[in-house]
Design an enzyme around this catalytic site. Structure first.
Site, PDB file in Angstrom:
ATOM      1  N   SER A 113       0.803  -1.234   0.000  1.00  0.00           N
ATOM      2  CA  SER A 113       0.000   0.000   0.000  1.00  0.00           C
ATOM      3  C   SER A 113       0.830   1.276   0.000  1.00  0.00           C
ATOM      4  CB  SER A 113      -0.944  -0.038   1.184  1.00  0.00           C
ATOM      5  OG  SER A 113      -1.843   1.027   1.102  1.00  0.00           O
ATOM      6  N   HIS A 114       0.719   2.049   1.067  1.00  0.00           N
ATOM      7  CA  HIS A 114       1.370   3.364   1.117  1.00  0.00           C
ATOM      8  C   HIS A 114       2.837   3.265   1.527  1.00  0.00           C
ATOM      9  CE1 HIS A 114      -0.214   2.206   4.976  1.00  0.00           C
ATOM     10  NE2 HIS A 114       0.684   2.988   5.549  1.00  0.00           N
ATOM     11  N   ASP A 278      -2.802   6.323  -3.304  1.00  0.00           N
ATOM     12  CA  ASP A 278      -1.604   5.679  -2.742  1.00  0.00           C
ATOM     13  C   ASP A 278      -1.092   4.528  -3.610  1.00  0.00           C
ATOM     14  OD1 ASP A 278      -3.656   3.878  -2.185  1.00  0.00           O
ATOM     15  OD2 ASP A 278      -2.720   3.193  -0.338  1.00  0.00           O
ATOM     16  N   ASP A 280      -1.455   1.299  -3.802  1.00  0.00           N
ATOM     17  CA  ASP A 280      -2.365   0.308  -4.376  1.00  0.00           C
ATOM     18  C   ASP A 280      -3.721   0.880  -4.765  1.00  0.00           C
ATOM     19  OD1 ASP A 280      -2.913   0.701  -1.657  1.00  0.00           O
ATOM     20  OD2 ASP A 280      -3.811  -1.285  -1.444  1.00  0.00           O
ATOM     21  N   ASP A 282      -6.132   2.511  -3.108  1.00  0.00           N
ATOM     22  CA  ASP A 282      -7.343   2.513  -2.286  1.00  0.00           C
ATOM     23  C   ASP A 282      -7.499   3.777  -1.436  1.00  0.00           C
ATOM     24  OD1 ASP A 282      -5.296   1.813  -0.585  1.00  0.00           O
ATOM     25  OD2 ASP A 282      -6.262  -0.005   0.198  1.00  0.00           O
ATOM     26  N   ARG A 283      -6.452   4.606  -1.357  1.00  0.00           N
ATOM     27  CA  ARG A 283      -6.583   5.836  -0.566  1.00  0.00           C
ATOM     28  C   ARG A 283      -6.830   7.030  -1.481  1.00  0.00           C
ATOM     29  NH1 ARG A 283      -2.663   5.809   4.627  1.00  0.00           N
ATOM     30  NH2 ARG A 283      -2.939   3.613   5.168  1.00  0.00           N
ATOM     31  N   LYS A 377     -11.604   0.096   0.271  1.00  0.00           N
ATOM     32  CA  LYS A 377     -11.656   1.527   0.074  1.00  0.00           C
ATOM     33  C   LYS A 377     -11.180   1.815  -1.344  1.00  0.00           C
ATOM     34  CE  LYS A 377      -7.334   2.295   2.686  1.00  0.00           C
ATOM     35  NZ  LYS A 377      -7.070   1.033   3.415  1.00  0.00           N
TER      36      LYS A 377
HETATM   37  C1  VG1 Z   1      -3.318   2.062   8.400  1.00  0.00           C
HETATM   38  C2  VG1 Z   1      -4.512   2.955   8.616  1.00  0.00           C
HETATM   39  C3  VG1 Z   1      -5.789   2.158   8.468  1.00  0.00           C
HETATM   40  C4  VG1 Z   1      -5.814   1.464   7.098  1.00  0.00           C
HETATM   41  C5  VG1 Z   1      -4.570   0.628   6.926  1.00  0.00           C
HETATM   42  C6  VG1 Z   1      -4.464   0.015   5.561  1.00  0.00           C
HETATM   43  O1  VG1 Z   1      -3.284   1.064   9.383  1.00  0.00           O
HETATM   44  O2  VG1 Z   1      -4.461   3.569   9.864  1.00  0.00           O
HETATM   45  O3  VG1 Z   1      -6.890   3.010   8.635  1.00  0.00           O
HETATM   46  O4  VG1 Z   1      -6.945   0.648   6.981  1.00  0.00           O
HETATM   47  O5  VG1 Z   1      -3.406   1.446   7.115  1.00  0.00           O
HETATM   48  O6  VG1 Z   1      -4.469   0.989   4.576  1.00  0.00           O
HETATM   49  P1  VG1 Z   1      -2.344   1.147  10.687  1.00  0.00           P
HETATM   50  O7  VG1 Z   1      -2.555  -0.127  11.417  1.00  0.00           O
HETATM   51  O8  VG1 Z   1      -0.952   1.368  10.189  1.00  0.00           O
HETATM   52  O9  VG1 Z   1      -2.821   2.341  11.441  1.00  0.00           O
HETATM   53  V1  VG1 Z   1      -3.646   0.700   3.130  1.00  0.00           V
HETATM   54  O10 VG1 Z   1      -4.027   1.916   2.086  1.00  0.00           O
HETATM   55  O11 VG1 Z   1      -2.063   0.707   3.759  1.00  0.00           O
HETATM   56  O12 VG1 Z   1      -4.030  -0.821   2.681  1.00  0.00           O
HETATM   57 CO    CO Z   2      -3.536   1.410   0.240  1.00  0.00          CO
END
Ligand code: VG1
Ligand code: CO
Length: 544
Positions: A113-114, A278, A280, A282-283, A377
């Site tokens: 992801s990010h 981001d 992948d 989804d953000r 998302k």
């Molecule tokens: C973070 C965010 C959470 C989100 C998750 C995955 O998790 O706070 O809201 O669902 O990333 O997003 P954490 O446990 O680091 O707070 V993504 O776009 O990284 O799949």
């Molecule tokens: Co993501």
């Protein structure tokens, strides 16, 4: 072709976090690391034997290698057919869309992801179930348990599949179908939003936007949807070419990581609208001219205006938000007379509510917004939703949000992240907070009385499953909240997240600076958790 059985041994630490298993690329490159985890999925998900599986990722370093490994293992484990995005590409929401549309038994999404990408950065894998969403904890727990006893995995000895060639190729007895990663998703977006109205907005000559794909997965999606189908001017999509290392950047759409884009919204000829997604896809981050929309506000605004879009013209049945997300959406739900649910952090907790038809929209403060159209998302969906509203309401982003505040009041909101903190110090900090909780209720804190202080636990209203220890929350008499939790997506040390919220009804106060409004709460939070003493950090690394 008979499967080959390769002996292996359990590898510790394969418990999925907030969103799948995320580790350094170097960890995933260890012999057996990916294989053990993938075999644990096949061993615990019998419906995949003889079933159809979707496979794709965000294009980061190691994506294609991992996909070839997964394809061979899928064939050796009896999967009948795999749908894989061309080039190994599928954004997370597009993967969810494809899983649902073709009624497959699930999908494997390769992404961190990010988190940054590259040989020294991060990789990840996530299993999504047949409904299209991230596996619930009961499933990830079973997969994890299996990784602790695994002693063999199955694979085939075959040449690599050509992932660039659309069409079907055999792999043992399995069919690999390479699909266009964008087409199904783009079609779904056209069904939800008024593309004509958005097209006219772009054609008016009065509206300029940029979308920053951050060299991550949304580039091809944004070119096709924004520039090709909606006629946005060429050059609307920035950094649209997916790169294995995201161009060396941090593909996390927030104010800290999109400074060039933010600068384009400033000044007299600043953009009317800017957005980013981001790694992948989804953000989403939404900006207007000189204006930043907090993700919590964005969810509330979309909910209050959903009836303006074709896909939601009949209204919404309910809203859910993660616990740390601001309560702005609750106010909209109350006015609409619909249910509002508070869930733990992570999209997997929305799945049952969406499947049961209890909610239409859901969101998280972490730049995630979505609906029942998929089970993830969805970054571009949120961008198109905003564009649809701008086209219909003929107002600027700032006007729409300020209107919203006047109507519902403003939930000032900020999150402070302390990254790469010593893991033990972070655990101790949380323990110390938990120990204080029973004594806090009824006590004064910063001139307010504490009305509740607990460690958030959630009971799923559909299947009754429980999730405990989901974040320490402290609520004050005026509705303000302070929340502490540790990230479940990092790969090194710990990240402490401090979430702060304060409601303001008076429109005369709505233009105040967020950090200034929050200063007293920030102070209380730092004191209570002894952040500096315990982590050595005087200031957070990222403020969103
Ligand atoms: C973070 C965010 C959470 C989100 C998750 C995955 O998790 O706070 O809201 O669902 O990333 O997003 P954490 O446990 O680091 O707070 V993504 O776009 O990284 O799949
Ligand atoms: Co993501």
């Amino acid at each position: 072709m008979d499967p080959i059985i390769i002996p292996t041994q359990p590898i510790t630490g394969q418990r999925p976090g907030t969103s799948g298993l995320r580790k350094r690329v170097k960890v995933f490159q260890q012999p057996g690391y990916l294989e053990n985890f993938v075999q644990a999925i096949f061993d615990t998900q019998p419906e995949l034997d003889g079933g159809v599986l979707v496979v794709g990722g965000d294009g980061r370093y190691h994506n294609k290698v991992a996909i070839q490994t997964i394809l061979r293992m899928a064939a050796a484990n009896g999967v009948a057919r795999v749908l894989v995005g061309r080039g190994g590409i599928l954004s997370t929401p597009a993967a969810s869309c494809v899983i649902r549309k073709y009624r497959t038994q699930g999908g494997l999404i390769l992404s961190a992801s990010h988190n940054p990408g590259g040989p020294d950065a991060d990789f990840g894998i996530k299993f999504n179930v047949g409904a299209g969403g991230p596996a619930p904890e009961s499933v990830t727990d079973a997969i994890y348990e299996r990784t602790r006893t695994i002693e063999r995995y199955r694979t085939l000895e075959t040449p690599d599949i050509d992932l660039e060639r659309i069409g079907t190729q055999p792999l043992g007895a399995m069919a690999v179908e390479v699909i266009d990663p964008v087409a199904d998703y783009a079609e779904l977006m056209e069904a939800l939003f008024d593309f004509n109205a958005i097209h006219q907005l772009f054609n008016s000559g009065l509206f300029r936007m940029r979308f920053d794909a951050m060299h991550a997965v949304t580039g091809p999606y944004a070119f096709e949807i924004l520039e090709r189908r909606l006629g946005a001017e060429p050059g609307t999509v920035l950094n649209g070419e997916p790169l294995e290392d995201f161009g060396g950047g941090h593909p996390d759409p927030n104010l800290a990581h999109t400074q060039d884009l933010v600068a384009m919204t400033r000044g007299l000829d600043g953009l009317d609208f800017a957005a980013a997604s981001d790694g992948d896809g989804d953000r989403n981050m939404i900006l207007g001219k000189e204006f930043f929309v907090t993700p919590s506000d964005s969810l509330a605004v979309l909910a209050a205006n959903a009836h303006h879009t074709p896909g939601y013209r009949h209204g919404i049945v309910g809203i859910a938000r993660s616990m740390p997300t601001s309560q702005a959406a609750d106010r909209v739900a109350e006015e609409l007379g619909i249910d509002c649910y508070e869930t733990p952090t992570g999209w997997k907790f929305f799945g049952n509510l969406l499947d049961a038809g209890r909610i239409t929209l859901c969101g998280e403060e972490s730049f995630g917004t979505g609906s029942d159209h998929v089970r993830e998302k969805d970054g571009l969906w949120a961008v198109l939703f905003w564009l649809n509203l701008l086209a219909v309401r003929q107002q600027s982003v700032a006007e729409i949000v300020r209107d919203h505040w006047r109507r519902f009041g403003r939930n000032f909101y900020t999150r402070h992240d302390y990254e790469g903190v010593d893991a033990e110090a972070a655990e101790d900090l949380m323990t110390h907070l938990r120990e204080q909780l029973p004594g806090l209720v009824g006590k004064p804190l910063g001139g307010q009385t504490v009305v509740y202080a607990d460690d958030f636990a959630y009971e799923d209203p559909i299947d009754g499953s429980r999730a405990e220890r989901q974040g320490v929350r402290i609520g004050l008499a005026d509705g303000a909240r302070i929340i502490f939790r540790l990230s479940g997506t990092g790969t090194e040390g710990a990240t402490l997240r401090v979430y702060l919220e304060r409601f303001e009804a008076d429109p005369a106060q709505h233009e105040r600076d967020t950090q200034e409004v929050m200063a007293p709460l920030i102070h209380i939070a730092r004191d209570l958790a002894q952040i500096e003493a315990r982590t050595g950090r005087g200031e957070p690394d990222v403020i969103t």
